[in-house]
Design an enzyme around this catalytic site. Structure first.
Site, PDB file in Angstrom:
ATOM      1  N   LYS A   7       0.840  -1.206   0.000  1.00 24.52           N
ATOM      2  CA  LYS A   7       0.000   0.000   0.000  1.00 24.52           C
ATOM      3  C   LYS A   7       0.872   1.251   0.000  1.00 24.52           C
ATOM      4  O   LYS A   7       0.648   2.173  -0.795  1.00 24.52           O
ATOM      5  CB  LYS A   7      -0.899  -0.001   1.242  1.00 24.52           C
ATOM      6  CG  LYS A   7      -1.576   1.329   1.512  1.00 24.52           C
ATOM      7  CD  LYS A   7      -2.498   1.262   2.710  1.00 24.52           C
ATOM      8  CE  LYS A   7      -1.858   1.656   4.020  1.00 24.52           C
ATOM      9  NZ  LYS A   7      -1.558   3.089   4.193  1.00 24.52           N
ATOM     10  N   ASN A   8       1.872   1.261   0.895  1.00 26.62           N
ATOM     11  CA  ASN A   8       2.655   2.486   1.056  1.00 26.62           C
ATOM     12  C   ASN A   8       3.638   2.743  -0.085  1.00 26.62           C
ATOM     13  O   ASN A   8       4.300   3.783  -0.112  1.00 26.62           O
ATOM     14  CB  ASN A   8       3.382   2.489   2.408  1.00 26.62           C
ATOM     15  CG  ASN A   8       2.417   2.712   3.556  1.00 26.62           C
ATOM     16  OD1 ASN A   8       1.228   2.975   3.331  1.00 26.62           O
ATOM     17  ND2 ASN A   8       2.913   2.606   4.777  1.00 26.62           N
TER      18      ASN A   8
HETATM   19  C1  UD1 Z   1       4.227   6.844   6.679  1.00 27.09           C
HETATM   20  C2  UD1 Z   1       3.382   5.628   6.420  1.00 27.09           C
HETATM   21  C3  UD1 Z   1       2.817   5.081   7.728  1.00 27.09           C
HETATM   22  C4  UD1 Z   1       3.946   4.848   8.728  1.00 27.09           C
HETATM   23  C5  UD1 Z   1       4.827   6.076   8.874  1.00 27.09           C
HETATM   24  C6  UD1 Z   1       6.071   5.835   9.714  1.00 27.09           C
HETATM   25  C7  UD1 Z   1       2.526   6.018   4.178  1.00 27.09           C
HETATM   26  C8  UD1 Z   1       1.353   6.344   3.322  1.00 27.09           C
HETATM   27  N1  UD1 Z   1       2.303   5.984   5.517  1.00 27.09           N
HETATM   28  O1  UD1 Z   1       3.376   7.846   7.244  1.00 27.09           O
HETATM   29  O2  UD1 Z   1       2.154   3.864   7.456  1.00 27.09           O
HETATM   30  O3  UD1 Z   1       3.398   4.559  10.006  1.00 27.09           O
HETATM   31  O4  UD1 Z   1       5.279   6.519   7.569  1.00 27.09           O
HETATM   32  O5  UD1 Z   1       6.813   4.791   9.200  1.00 27.09           O
HETATM   33  O6  UD1 Z   1       3.611   5.748   3.708  1.00 27.09           O
HETATM   34  N2  UD1 Z   1       6.503  14.643  10.976  1.00 27.09           N
HETATM   35  C9  UD1 Z   1       6.652  15.995  11.287  1.00 27.09           C
HETATM   36  N3  UD1 Z   1       6.555  16.904  10.262  1.00 27.09           N
HETATM   37  C10 UD1 Z   1       6.322  16.550   8.959  1.00 27.09           C
HETATM   38  C11 UD1 Z   1       6.181  15.182   8.653  1.00 27.09           C
HETATM   39  C12 UD1 Z   1       6.273  14.252   9.685  1.00 27.09           C
HETATM   40  O7  UD1 Z   1       6.863  16.349  12.444  1.00 27.09           O
HETATM   41  O8  UD1 Z   1       6.244  17.438   8.090  1.00 27.09           O
HETATM   42  C13 UD1 Z   1       6.593  13.631  12.059  1.00 27.09           C
HETATM   43  C14 UD1 Z   1       5.294  12.836  12.282  1.00 27.09           C
HETATM   44  O9  UD1 Z   1       4.381  13.527  13.108  1.00 27.09           O
HETATM   45  C15 UD1 Z   1       5.824  11.562  12.915  1.00 27.09           C
HETATM   46  C16 UD1 Z   1       7.176  11.357  12.208  1.00 27.09           C
HETATM   47  O10 UD1 Z   1       7.516  12.632  11.663  1.00 27.09           O
HETATM   48  O11 UD1 Z   1       6.034  11.748  14.300  1.00 27.09           O
HETATM   49  C17 UD1 Z   1       7.172  10.333  11.101  1.00 27.09           C
HETATM   50  O12 UD1 Z   1       6.055  10.570  10.258  1.00 27.09           O
HETATM   51  P1  UD1 Z   1       6.079  10.242   8.700  1.00 27.09           P
HETATM   52  O13 UD1 Z   1       7.237   9.362   8.364  1.00 27.09           O
HETATM   53  O14 UD1 Z   1       5.940  11.508   7.945  1.00 27.09           O
HETATM   54  O15 UD1 Z   1       4.738   9.421   8.541  1.00 27.09           O
HETATM   55  P2  UD1 Z   1       3.856   9.364   7.240  1.00 27.09           P
HETATM   56  O16 UD1 Z   1       4.723   9.617   6.059  1.00 27.09           O
HETATM   57  O17 UD1 Z   1       2.643  10.199   7.422  1.00 27.09           O
END
Ligand code: UD1
Length: 421
Positions: free
Chosen positions: A22-23
């Site tokens: 999915k991801n």
């Molecule tokens: C993706 C995955 C999800 C997985 C996660 C962590 C997809 C569609 N989803 O989610 O299944 O659980 O990676 O492996 O691929 N953060 C910030 N600022 C930002 C972006 C992120 O502070 O601009 C923080 C988030 O709040 C979190 C951490 O970074 O604490 C990691 O998040 P992130 O890797 O971005 O998760 P997703 O990409 O949303």
């Protein structure tokens, strides 16, 4: 609303085919917005999030056709609307992935802010700050991100935190930017690498794939005639079924998967007492009928233990021999499954970002529900070993990320059925 009813107590056994990730599918479908040629993508999983992504692209004027083998052909040359509306973004946060491609190819993007979510605040500040560094003008107004730019410029981006969709958004943006972009502290998840390989197959120039420094030489345009790209197998689906077998003391062989993307998970399953053998695209797990041993886990970005497997291991620890701790370092509020498991008799204590699980001889079936995808799946796993009947409500979360979960578990011998009521 559909629910799952599970009668626990059967040792799972048999073989299973793993679906595409999915991801990886979500960013790759978003990346088709960059291509000047129609492109075909295969091994697409049969999931609600894929339907949502197709709706999202479709309402922008992108032409999509899907065949019975779940190959999707995408032609984005007539894209005429550059918006991801709130109605779609609220059901799938990954909609943010269209921001970079729309902006870098068409010069504008209007994407609803994802807002809060069940597992934490999940801001998108890193996506936005980095786009601004590349020359985008960004305004946030009435819940929407409005971005515009003429040709963006490559630059050095050092990400404050490892972010998966953040890295993906910037990678897609940089492909068509002028000059070189370097993304440091990039996410190294296999799905990020799959996206990078897809972009290169379309003519992008990305190096450093699989490392935390991605270097992208911008090009004027991308697109390759008759390109067909096959998505990597889903490592989280793989891990979930392996835990399903371990928790029920069973034996399964998962096929069409990538063991090399699951090192941290397989190590923990071995520590729990599983006998694991692997080939290039399969994994066999055998508990030889034994109770799993409790394990300690700390989630962190790839290649460490994935946060998306944490809830499933909490379920396993709750019936394991001994005490195991689960420490969540990626998201701040990812323990909603704990309260529901406690209602099934699990002995779990929460201390800030750590769950301390004292294994019990027996869980008891109960009506339960969860508010996120992996938490819901972990309740199904708990139901597989619980005494009596477990009714899992709100399974639309599961359908977002698991391809035919009840059919696959039934194929392994589980007593599980979907009811609509
Ligand atoms: C993706 C995955 C999800 C997985 C996660 C962590 C997809 C569609 N989803 O989610 O299944 O659980 O990676 O492996 O691929 N953060 C910030 N600022 C930002 C972006 C992120 O502070 O601009 C923080 C988030 O709040 C979190 C951490 O970074 O604490 C990691 O998040 P992130 O890797 O971005 O998760 P997703 O990409 O949303």
């Amino acid at each position: 609303m559909d629910k799952l009813i599970i009668t626990g107590g059967t040792q799972l056994s048999g073989e299973l085919r793993i679906a595409g990730a999915k991801n990886a599918a979500l960013p790759i479908l978003a990346a088709t917005l960059l291509s000047e040629e129609a492109v075909s993508v295969g091994n697409i999983p049969h999931l609600h999030d894929i339907t949502t992504t197709m709706q999202l692209l479709g309402q922008m004027g992108v032409r999509l056709t899907i065949d019975e083998k779940m190959n999707i052909r995408v032609d984005s040359n007539e894209t005429n609307k550059f918006e991801a509306p709130y109605e779609l973004v609220k059901t799938m946060r990954a909609s943010i992935l269209v921001l970079g491609p729309l902006l870098t190819r068409f010069g504008q993007a209007h994407v609803s802010l994802p807002g809060g979510c069940a597992i934490g605040t999940r801001p998108v500040d890193i996506h936005l700050d980095s786009l601004i560094k590349m020359g985008a003008e960004i305004k946030v107004d009435a819940g929407y991100i409005h971005a515009k730019a003429s040709r963006l410029k490559g630059c050095r981006l050092v990400l404050d935190k490892v972010t998966v969709t953040g890295t993906e958004n910037l990678l897609m943006t940089a492909v068509l930017a002028k000059g070189t972009t370097v993304i440091e502290n990039a996410a190294k998840e296999p799905e990020v690498s799959d996206l990078a390989h897809f972009l290169n197959a379309m003519g992008a120039k990305i190096s450093g794939i699989d490392s935390d420094v991605l270097v992208i030489e911008g090009v004027e345009k991308i697109g390759k005639k008759d390109l067909h790209y096959t998505i990597v197998p889903d490592r989280i689906e793989t891990g979930t079924y392996l835990v399903a077998a371990a928790i029920t003391r069973g034996q399964i062989k998962v096929k069409d998967t990538r063991p090399d993307t699951l090192d941290a998970v397989l190590d923990k399953l071995k520590e729990a007492g599983a006998d694991i053998t692997t080939g290039e695209d399969w994994i066999n797990l055998d508990m030889h009928g034994k109770q799993p041993k409790a394990v300690n886990i700390r989630t962190a970005p790839y290649p460490a233990f994935p946060t998306d497997m944490q809830a499933q291991f909490t379920a396993m620890n709750s019936v394991a021999d001994g005490v195991g701790t689960i420490t969540e370092t990626v998201f701040e509020n990812r323990f909603m499954h704990v309260q529901e498991m406690q209602r099934m008799g699990a002995n779990i204590q929460l201390e800030s970002n750590t769950a301390i699980c004292k294994g019990q001889q027996q869980l008891i079936g109960a009506p339960v529900m969860a508010t996120d995808l992996r938490a819901s799946a972990s309740l199904v796993l708990a139901g597989l070993v619980a005494k009596g009947e477990t009714l899992v409500d709100r399974i639309y979360h599961i359908d977002r990320g698991y391809d035919h979960i009840e059919e696959k578990l039934a194929q392994l011998g589980a007593t599980i059925k979907r009811i609509a009521r």
